[in-house]
Design an enzyme around this catalytic site. Structure first.
Site, short mmCIF file in Angstrom:
data_model
loop_
_atom_site.label_atom_id
_atom_site.label_comp_id
_atom_site.label_asym_id
_atom_site.label_seq_id
_atom_site.Cartn_x
_atom_site.Cartn_y
_atom_site.Cartn_z
N CYS A 199 -0.18 2.78 -4.45
CA CYS A 199 -0.83 4.05 -4.75
C CYS A 199 0.06 5.20 -4.29
CB CYS A 199 -2.18 4.13 -4.06
SG CYS A 199 -3.39 3.01 -4.76
N HIS A 221 0.86 -1.18 0.00
CA HIS A 221 0.00 0.00 0.00
C HIS A 221 0.90 1.23 0.00
CE1 HIS A 221 -3.88 -1.88 0.47
NE2 HIS A 221 -3.48 -2.57 1.52
#
Length: 820
Positions: A701, A658
């Site tokens: 991301c 992440h």
């Protein structure tokens, strides 16, 4: 001031077949037998919706009363879901009751939410009660809010002691069934719970048959009376009258100035037709397969994106007066069939939040939603709509919000049965700044709030000070006038020191932590600007687009013989790859993030496997690190920087995790700055890597914004567009030394996407294009590969959004990877 009173009632250390003991109230055997006597056909006849109007004694309409019964599944068994809702006004004050109950075919209560409220001027009352079966017990939690005083109560009972339990929700279904049979057996005594969560008796009796005017017609109705016996006062009594098809036409609580009446008859008086047991089972089977059907439907739409355009043209042709884009958003997500369930969950959460808590949530959301858009929000439902518009209506973000305001009970309600095939690694994270301000709010007394307002008299106008009912309101006014910001809280610290040194230490801690973050940022800002992709000389890719292959098709096992490795006369143009092994490929793969708000990264193991197989075929030694916390990642990177690469030609690092803007997350939820990944490998730090390519690929991301597509309207050149795009892209992640390449799955501040089964969109396209280059007889270099990756990824639509990768580099030669 919030107070909490916990009450735990545990009756019986173990379950027995003898039923309740020690004088505990129990249901009669006739009542228990009656609840188990209904056939599937009878239950099916109760599946319908009805709506009555609430009237005052004078005949004035005050509101509505709606009851819906439908098929559902709970804990892997078919059941019925009853939802009843009554809203109106009492002496001009809003009031209402909402009940949502899951009921088994034997009329057992599997779960129920009950909410009632009245908002009188200066005296608001809010009652909520949740009960659920779990581990052989019934757990009940009740929250009563009177103005600012909150009282919490809880109780648990063995299921064996609650045979014949009737709740507010199940009583409505039971009376429908009684009305269909048009008889109330004698000696039926059920049990229920009173307002103190104690077991009491409730009974039903026959009021007989009479004539009643319904919708301008005189109809025969059957009456059922329910009485709740508290033992301390006269029983509460409700009189209900039903048509022969089970529809309620009149409901009245004895002694109440209100009544409910059916104003219009249904077009079909005899109710739904009888169905067989097989039909009921088929309905349950469909519900069981709902997830499978949903995924098949969504997959088909992704495989045929042209359907959206066809439907859009069709809708426009018919001049349908609604936004087709909204329709496609629903169709194109895997949540199409789960909308009703998700809305129900959010509705229940809305019922569980008072206005003060909604205001607190709005304050916490101001980092992501403009303050003006949050003005006037009075309910959680309104806030959810704003979050949905901002693509923030995600369980991870909501969990952070609810945990911050100490509503762990709402976090549990966020559990969803939906499983999206595609998902994003974007995790909206509450800022430390906003959480710090909320902590001050948590411990701020009314007296200290008045002191803070007094100290701000010479800094804020009188009107904003008077409007600020809480310290959160005051903080917003201070931000408006730039008295404080996330980068400047010194004035707030100074003010708090005047009256509460403990609150001032909260700000001090934030200042210390935030100062460290600013120092890291300054390192980026000092780095020189690096020419972006598109301004340097890059071999032109082949003009013909590559074939679009399905990820399931696998990889080609053996390549055609590749040309010789570049010889000495190519040294000025190509990096040398002559050593065995060619280099080191290190993969950091984070899948599980226990104890954090970051979700599991399903599909990432497929990325790991693809990269491992591919780089071994390139002749690299592959090292894999799974599920490392942030400090462990940094430690491995530092150790790697001290390694001797004299006998290797290159270093390749993949980080699959992440991420947020300029960083990736460890499995503990802590961040690792991208600069920290590359700094140990500069020429000054890793001498044995000087002049050798260092390739870093980040599958994570870089923010929470969505990318949308547009159709070109002019004939501008691609180079011009690249220059314009590059000007807006910060270069703070580029290392300040030569021979680096940083391949990002997405541009700054935006999301990247991952298929839960096949792996991430970026990594899988990268592997496919690297294979193509390795099998090509041409000297196809890494930059040409990344151009094709950009093109292929940008073509796709993922959860109705776009993704655009971004390579950044300071390479001085071409990198060509061939199989060995």
């Amino acid at each position: 001031m919030e107070t909490a009173e916990d009450k735990t009632v545990c009756l019986g250390d173990r379950e027995t077949t003898d039923g309740p003991k020690n004088g505990q109230l129990a249901a009669s055997e006739d009542a228990v037998a009656f609840t188990s006597s209904f056939e599937p056909e009878e239950l099916q006849r109760c599946v319908f919706t009805e709506s009555l109007v609430v009237f005052s004694e004078s005949g004035r309409e005050l509101g509505t009363f709606n009851v819906t019964v439908q098929h559902a599944r709970k804990v892997q068994q078919p059941c019925l879901l009853l939802h009843a809702q009554s809203h109106g006004t009492m002496h001009g004050a809003p009031c209402g009751t909402t009940v949502t109950t899951y009921i088994s075919c034997e009329l057992e209560i599997l779960e129920e939410d009950y909410h009632e409220y009245i908002k009188l001027e200066g005296h608001s009352v809010d009652n909520r009660c949740h009960m659920v079966q779990q581990d052989g017990k019934m757990f009940i939690n009740k929250v009563t809010t009177v103005e600012e005083e909150v009282k919490n109560e809880s109780a648990s009972y063995p299921i064996s002691s609650l045979s014949g339990l009737i709740s507010e929700g199940s009583s409505l279904l039971l009376m429908r069934l009684i009305a269909l049979r048009r008889t109330v057996p004698e000696n039926m005594v059920f049990v229920t719970l009173d307002k103190q969560l104690n077991i009491i008796h409730t009974t039903f009796s026959d009021l007989g048959v009479k004539q009643m005017e319904v919708g301008g017609e005189v109809k025969e109705v059957f009456g059922v009376q329910r009485m709740v016996h508290s033992g301390k006062s006269s029983p509460d009594t409700w009189e209900n009258y039903f048509l022969t098809n089970g529809h309620l036409v009149s409901r009245h609580q004895v002694g109440s100035p209100f009544s409910m009446r059916l104003l219009q008859l249904q077009s079909r008086m005899e109710g739904p037709e009888k169905v067989s047991v097989v039909q009921v089972e088929n309905t349950a089977d469909f519900l069981e397969r709902r997830k499978e059907l949903k995924e098949e439907y969504a997959l088909y739409l992704r495989q045929h994106p042209e359907i959206r355009a066809l439907i859009s043209d069709f809708m426009q042709f018919l001049l349908i007066p609604f936004n087709c884009i909204d329709l496609f958003y629903l169709i194109d997500t895997d949540e199409y069939f789960d909308i009703e369930m998700d809305r129900l969950t959010l509705s229940r959460i809305d019922d569980g939040l008072n206005s003060e808590e909604v205001a607190e949530l709005c304050f916490l959301c101001t980092d992501f939603i403009p303050r003006k858009r949050l003005e006037g929000i009075s309910s959680a439902k309104d806030l959810f709509r704003k979050l949905e518009d901002a693509s923030l209506l995600e369980s991870s973000y909501l969990s952070q919000l609810f945990k911050t305001i100490h509503r762990e009970d709402l976090v549990k309600q966020l559990q969803s049965n939906s499983r999206q095939l595609e998902e994003t690694d974007a995790i909206p994270v509450l800022s430390n700044y906003r959480v710090m301000l909320y902590r001050i709010h948590d411990d701020m007394t009314e007296e200290n709030l008045d002191k803070l307002k007094f100290l701000l008299n010479d800094k804020l106008n009188r009107r904003p000070l008077e409007k600020s009912k809480t310290v959160l309101d005051l903080f917003l006014e201070m931000e408006k006038t730039q008295i404080m910001s996330r980068d400047n809280v010194s004035e707030l610290h100074k003010l708090l020191l005047e009256f509460d040194k403990q609150l001032a230490t909260v700000v001090e801690k934030y200042m210390q932590e935030h100062h460290g973050a600013l120092s890291e940022i300054s390192n980026y800002q000092e780095m020189p600007h690096i020419a972006p992709l598109g301004l340097l000389s890059i071999p032109q890719p082949e003009t013909g687009p590559p074939s679009i292959e399905n990820f399931n098709s696998g990889f080609i096992s053996d390549a055609a013989p590749c040309p010789d490795t570049p010889t000495s006369h190519d040294e000025d143009e190509y990096y040398s790859f002559t050593h065995v092994p060619r280099g080191l490929c290190v993969i950091f793969n984070n899948e599980d993030f226990p104890g954090t708000v970051l979700g599991k990264r399903n599909g990432t193991q497929q990325d790991e496997k693809s990269l491992d197989d591919l780089f071994r075929r390139f002749g690299f030694k592959v090292v894999i690190h799974n599920n490392l916390i942030a400090k462990a990642i940094q430690s491995e990177i530092r150790a790697l920087g001290q390694r001797d690469f004299s006998n290797e030609d290159a270093l390749v690092v993949f980080v699959l995790s992440h991420g947020d803007n300029g960083c990736v997350f460890g499995t503990d939820g802590e961040t690792v700055q991208l600069r920290a990944l590359t700094r140990p490998f500069t020429s000054n730090s890793a001498r044995s890597l000087a002049g050798k390519p260092k390739l870093f690929f980040i599958q994570a991301c870089q923010g929470n914004q969505d990318q949308s597509g547009s159709v070109p309207i002019g004939m501008e050149t691609g180079e011009t567009q690249l220059e314009a795009d590059a000007a807006s892209v910060p270069s703070n992640s580029i290392p300040s030394d030569a021979d680096f390449l940083l391949g990002m799955a997405t541009v700054p501040e935006c999301k990247s996407f991952r298929n839960r089964e096949k792996g991430s969109i970026y990594i899988q396209h990268l592997c496919k294009q690297l294979e193509r280059a390795a099998e090509s007889p041409q000297m196809d270099d890494i930059l040409s590969v990344l151009v094709r990756v950009n093109r292929e990824v940008s073509k796709g639509v993922y959860l109705n959004k776009k993704q655009m990768p971004e390579p950044k580099y300071t390479l001085t030669k071409k990198v060509v990877l061939k199989y060995v």
